[in-house]
Design an enzyme around this catalytic site. Structure first.
Site, short mmCIF file in Angstrom:
data_model
loop_
_atom_site.label_atom_id
_atom_site.label_comp_id
_atom_site.label_asym_id
_atom_site.label_seq_id
_atom_site.Cartn_x
_atom_site.Cartn_y
_atom_site.Cartn_z
N SER A 214 -2.69 1.90 -4.74
CA SER A 214 -2.43 3.18 -4.09
C SER A 214 -3.48 3.51 -3.05
O SER A 214 -3.29 4.42 -2.24
CB SER A 214 -2.38 4.30 -5.14
OG SER A 214 -3.61 4.38 -5.84
N GLY B 286 0.81 -1.21 0.00
CA GLY B 286 0.00 0.00 0.00
C GLY B 286 0.84 1.26 0.00
O GLY B 286 0.31 2.37 0.06
N HIS C 140 -4.61 15.91 2.04
CA HIS C 140 -4.13 14.95 3.03
C HIS C 140 -3.50 15.70 4.21
O HIS C 140 -3.26 16.90 4.13
CB HIS C 140 -3.11 13.98 2.43
CG HIS C 140 -3.70 12.96 1.53
ND1 HIS C 140 -3.96 13.21 0.20
CD2 HIS C 140 -4.11 11.68 1.76
CE1 HIS C 140 -4.49 12.13 -0.35
NE2 HIS C 140 -4.59 11.18 0.57
N LYS D 210 2.10 13.87 5.15
CA LYS D 210 2.18 12.97 4.00
C LYS D 210 3.35 13.36 3.12
O LYS D 210 3.51 14.53 2.74
CB LYS D 210 0.88 12.98 3.19
CG LYS D 210 0.86 11.97 2.04
CD LYS D 210 -0.51 11.86 1.41
CE LYS D 210 -0.49 10.91 0.21
NZ LYS D 210 -0.08 9.54 0.57
#
Length: 282
Positions: free
Chosen positions: A132, A107, A164, A168
């Site tokens: 993804s 992932g 996000h 991130k």
């Protein structure tokens, strides 16, 4: 199907997703009919917690599974490895799985083309679920995007807006790039106007082809888990498709569903749509 529960190794157990996946396995095993169990808990960046019981990490009873950074020591303790870390680290875990005939769920996002080629080559030897985004909602949107683009893509201005949390690493998100590629492929099929995007690999997308401009707008703010909106703006109307994740648990559930699906025996490269059998939809 084997009567023995599938043993899952989780990497990056001190990270957001790693901890969520461990929690999901231990505390929500009934969702998987107790057919999966935690086999190993792995870290790379926090070696000071090596030897700690994984149960302490998620504030539950001791599990009898010590967190480790030594893959060799736990190679016989798991069947499928679930990895949400960083590209270079993921590739190391992948190579370990190939060498030890273990299937893997990936992932991690932010891979370059060299990484992707390594993943593709490895899929000839082991089973790999590479996605993804492991949200069922995002998988459904991705399926819809191809159809919608085929209908109104050549008369619309298309943009992707993704938001996000501020920690991130990759910009734009892997999910937004996947969505972009789906739209590009749909536009290619209807011979639309030229697309200009520096994120696209020129060896994959021919300059002779004609596409529309598709922009990705990235926002990093606060503790947002993940939001993606695809905007189709045409004459007199616009269509917006949005997915908002409010809990990382959805990604953990999806990843474990993928691990159970790929199991011990499948070989090949798969994604979330294969698990959901979405080719039969739409």
């Amino acid at each position: 199907m084997s009567d023995t529960p599938l043993r899952i190794a989780v990497t990056g157990v001190t990270g957001r997703m790693g901890k969520e996946i461990v929690t999901c396995i231990v505390k929500e095993e009934k969702q998987f009919s107790q057919e999966i169990v935690l086999g190993a808990a792995i870290t790379r960046l926090n070696t000071n917690i090596c030897g700690m019981d994984a149960g302490i990490l998620i504030n539950t009873d001791a599990l009898g599974i010590e967190i480790t950074d030594n893959l060799e020591s736990i190679k016989d303790n798991f069947d499928v490895l679930v990895d949400f870390t960083a590209p270079d680290i993921s590739i190391e875990y992948l190579k370990f799985c190939v060498n030890n005939n273990k299937n893997i769920v990936i992932g991690t996002t932010g891979f370059n083309q060299i990484h992707k080629n390594i993943i593709l080559n490895a899929s000839h030897k082991i089973g790999i679920v590479f996605s993804s985004n492991f949200s069922i909602g995002v998988a459904l949107i991705s399926k819809l995007l191809h159809k919608i683009t085929q209908v109104i893509g050549n008369t619309s201005d298309i943009s992707i807006i993704e938001t996000h949390h501020n920690r991130k690493r990759d910009i734009p998100s892997g999910t937004s790039l996947t969505m972009q590629n789906i739209i590009v492929n749909a536009l290619r099929s209807i011979h639309s106007n030229r697309i200009i995007d520096s994120n696209l690999d020129s060896t994959t997308y021919s300059p002779a082809s004609s596409y529309k401009d598709i922009l990705i707008h990235s926002i990093r703010a606060g503790d947002v888990v993940g939001e993606h909106t695809v905007l189709f703006a045409g004459p007199g109307e616009r269509l917006e498709i949005t997915h908002k994740a409010s809990d990382r648990l959805i990604f953990a559930h999806g990843a474990l569903r993928a691990a159970f699906w790929v199991g011990r025996d499948k070989i090949g490269l798969f994604d979330i749509s294969d698990i959901l059998e979405m080719d039969t939809l739409l």
